[in-house]
Design an enzyme around this catalytic site. Structure first.
Site, short mmCIF file in Angstrom:
data_model
loop_
_atom_site.label_atom_id
_atom_site.label_comp_id
_atom_site.label_asym_id
_atom_site.label_seq_id
_atom_site.Cartn_x
_atom_site.Cartn_y
_atom_site.Cartn_z
N THR A 33 34.47 43.22 29.77
CA THR A 33 33.03 43.19 30.02
C THR A 33 32.29 44.28 29.26
O THR A 33 31.17 44.09 28.80
CB THR A 33 32.79 43.37 31.54
OG1 THR A 33 33.34 42.23 32.19
CG2 THR A 33 31.33 43.46 31.87
N ASP A 108 39.09 38.60 27.10
CA ASP A 108 38.79 38.77 28.51
C ASP A 108 40.16 39.16 29.09
O ASP A 108 41.16 38.50 28.83
CB ASP A 108 38.33 37.43 29.11
CG ASP A 108 37.94 37.57 30.56
OD1 ASP A 108 36.79 37.27 30.88
OD2 ASP A 108 38.80 37.98 31.38
N SER A 109 40.22 40.24 29.85
CA SER A 109 41.54 40.78 30.19
C SER A 109 42.36 39.86 31.06
O SER A 109 43.56 40.06 31.24
CB SER A 109 41.41 42.15 30.85
OG SER A 109 40.99 42.03 32.17
N SER A 110 41.73 38.81 31.61
CA SER A 110 42.53 37.88 32.40
C SER A 110 43.52 37.14 31.49
O SER A 110 44.46 36.50 31.98
CB SER A 110 41.64 36.90 33.17
OG SER A 110 40.58 36.47 32.37
N THR A 140 38.35 44.75 33.34
CA THR A 140 38.81 45.32 34.61
C THR A 140 39.78 44.41 35.36
O THR A 140 40.55 44.89 36.19
CB THR A 140 37.62 45.61 35.54
OG1 THR A 140 36.91 44.39 35.77
CG2 THR A 140 36.69 46.65 34.95
N ASP A 141 39.74 43.10 35.06
CA ASP A 141 40.52 42.17 35.89
C ASP A 141 42.00 42.49 35.92
O ASP A 141 42.63 42.49 36.98
CB ASP A 141 40.30 40.72 35.40
CG ASP A 141 38.93 40.20 35.79
OD1 ASP A 141 38.28 40.85 36.64
OD2 ASP A 141 38.49 39.17 35.25
N1 ASP Z 1 36.73 39.28 33.09
C1 ASP Z 1 36.48 40.60 32.58
C2 ASP Z 1 37.77 41.10 31.97
O1 ASP Z 1 38.67 41.44 32.72
C3 ASP Z 1 36.05 41.48 33.67
C4 ASP Z 1 35.80 42.91 33.30
O2 ASP Z 1 35.97 43.38 32.21
O3 ASP Z 1 35.38 43.65 34.21
O4 ASP Z 1 37.89 41.18 30.78
#
Ligand code: ASP
Length: 561
Positions: A33, A108-110, A140-141
């Site tokens: 993000t 996207d870290s997912s 953050t994911d």
């Molecule tokens: N979906 C985003 C990710 O993990 C969420 C984030 O960065 O907070 O890349």
């Protein structure tokens, strides 16, 4: 993965370089993000973070147009020049110079997996001697998984590696990205915390203790079983030095990249779970390890005739390592109740107070180590490798705040003992409560390791290294202990420091080359000229058959926490 360069601001060679001490930090952008921008299909990662998000912000750019920095961009060791930016001076009288290195594919870290973790580890490894610290920008994911994985993959880490991200993109009006990144840069550039950490919402957590606890709050992370390693407030950053984990082996920094995530699984027990369900998972082809999230202090339903325990015991006999961790947010598994005891008897390993993220990535790391056996993996799962679990609880001494004269007195006494080569006296002073001394710097920024680098007794140097003293801290003049040892012509000291992963800082290279003209031998051992680290290791190996070196803790330069 390849990289892209950012383009502004241009280096201005008419301007003098800053005379304020500075640290060099490499920011590695993986996506998330923090760098995202709006698109018709929602937020997507965008390139050019340094240019579009940092160059125009005064807290990230003092406008001094510093010279570009080299970044090693691939396995072949090719270097590319990147524009750098400099923060304004901090309240510790230091600036942080940095550049952003973007992965070719921003995620996207997912969607990250072990390949992505390996790419981060390799980027740090390739650039280890060029920078004082590393900040990794990440979604953050899955951030807590990446932090945990890297904490194991980066072996004998001697420099700070700080991961961060944000709940709102940097380019959104109300965001947490700027504070999270600036806080990470300041910690990375000022405090020699040789751990993989996660900085978020003004707190620095040990990476393998952290977990995501909120989907949209700015306080998105917590480390429920371990207090933060540092907290930033409006005045300063308070580092809990007594909690900082330090490697205490005489070994170089190295990486282990092939984590075995395809042969592990994680299963959460629930009331009424059928043993067949567990059995189906345990019979998956190629499965080598399972993290079992159990109730409370480590209890699972016994089932009819203890069917569940039997399924687990059979799998363990087939060589599968099963680790028991609690579903609770805080606390540890311990076999105090009968159901928990029967799991232990069946051979299930107690994962104590590890997070799921730490247990899963640790299992993947251990299973991929050369010569790993189910027995060795099971044994190591209950041992703290990087501070990821609490083996036994013991009271931790905290030095009271504000005792500077007392601290200075003890440091002076230590300085005399080092200069006299009096190892016993050094041990006496450091014993127990005075371990904080390893982080301390005197009025000229010299740590005990700087003093030991020229001590008549090499045993004192070795002793500090084995206690986890950092070989990377620089004094006020910007000198490392290695530089001082070489200047004093102490070849054995130089070899021992090199064996511990010490290297000349890039700022020391030019002067070192000049000195090397007079004394090529000792400066060659310190890393000037053609003397490769491998040669030095071999030479060092002949003199020091065994040992270990901590890469320590402490404050970068002369700032103090
Ligand atoms: N979906 C985003 C990710 O993990 C969420 C984030 O960065 O907070 O890349």
């Amino acid at each position: 993965m390849a990289v892209t360069a950012t383009t502004i601001p241009e280096y201005d060679d008419q301007q003098p370089e800053s005379s304020i001490p500075e640290s060099q930090v490499l920011i590695i952008m993986t996506g998330g993000t923090i760098c995202m921008q709006r698109s018709p299909s929602g937020f997507i990662p965008a390139r050019g973070f340094q240019e579009s998000c940092l160059a125009r912000v005064p807290t990230f750019n003092d406008g001094s147009h510093p010279r570009p920095v080299d970044v090693v961009i691939n396995e072949a060791g090719d270097r590319k020049s990147y524009q750098s930016l400099r923060t304004p001076p901090s309240s510790y009288g230091r600036q942080v110079r940095y550049t952003v290195f973007e992965f070719e594919e921003l995620l996207d870290s997912s969607s990250i997996d072990a390949k992505g973790w390996a790419e981060i580890a390799r980027t740090i490894y390739r650039n280890y001697t060029l920078f004082d610290a590393f900040v990794v920008l990440h979604g953050t994911d899955s951030l807590a998984y990446t932090c945990s994985a890297l904490s194991f993959m980066l072996q004998n880490l001697g420099k700070p590696v700080i991961l961060t991200g944000s709940q709102a993109p940097m380019l959104e009006l109300q965001n947490d990205a700027a504070d999270n990144l600036l806080g990470s840069l300041v910690v990375a550039g000022h405090f020699m915390i040789p751990e993989v950490c996660l900085y978020f919402n003004y707190k620095l957590f040990r990476g393998n203790r952290a977990t995501k606890v909120a989907a949209s709050d700015f306080a998105a992370f917590d480390s429920p079983n371990a207090p933060p390693l540092a907290i930033t407030n409006s005045m300063r950053t308070h580092v809990a030095w007594d909690l900082v984990n330090r490697p205490t082996n005489i070994e170089h920094f190295s990486i282990q990249t092939n984590l075995d995530t395809t042969h592990v699984a994680c299963l959460r027990i629930f009331p009424g779970i059928k043993p067949e369900m567990l059995e189906a998972v345990l019979k998956l082809e190629g499965l080598k390890g399972l993290v079992l999230e159990t109730f409370g202090a480590g209890n699972a339903p016994g089932g009819q005739d203890n069917a569940m325990t039997k399924v687990l015991a059979d799998a363990i006999k087939r060589g599968i390592v099963i680790v028991n961790i609690t579903q609770c947010l805080t606390g540890s598994v311990s076999p105090v109740y009968a159901p928990g005891m029967s799991l232990t008897k069946a051979g299930v390993v107690a994962g104590l107070d590890m997070t799921t993220e730490a247990a899963l990535t640790k299992l993947s790391y251990l299973l991929a180590l050369p010569d790993a056996t189910p027995e060795s993996v099971a044994k190591n799962m209950s041992i703290s490798l990087r501070g990821e679990l609490t083996e036994t609880s013991h009271p931790v001494f905290r030095h009271p705040e504000g005792g500077l004269p007392e601290r200075a007195k003890i440091l002076t006494a230590l300085g005399y003992a080092i200069a006299q080569g009096d190892l016993e006296r050094v041990k006496d002073i450091l014993r127990g409560e005075h371990e904080w001394l390893l982080n301390e710097a005197d009025y000229s920024g010299n740590t005990p390791l700087h003093l030991a680098a020229t001590s008549p007794s090499i045993s004192i140097l070795r002793y500090f290294l084995l206690q986890g003293a950092s070989v990377h801290i620089r004094n006020r003049a910007g000198r490392t202990p290695l530089f001082l040892a070489a200047s004093a012509g102490l070849s054995d000291h130089v070899l021992l420091l090199r064996k511990s992963g010490a290297h000349l800082h890039s700022d020391e290279q030019a002067v070192a080359e000049l000195y090397a003209k007079q004394r090529p031998g000792v400066w060659g051992l310190a890393g000037v000229g053609s003397k490769a680290i491998k040669d030095v290791e071999e030479e060092g190996g002949k003199r020091y058959s065994n040992g270990s070196v901590g890469n320590g803790n402490g404050v970068v330069g002369s700032a103090s926490s």
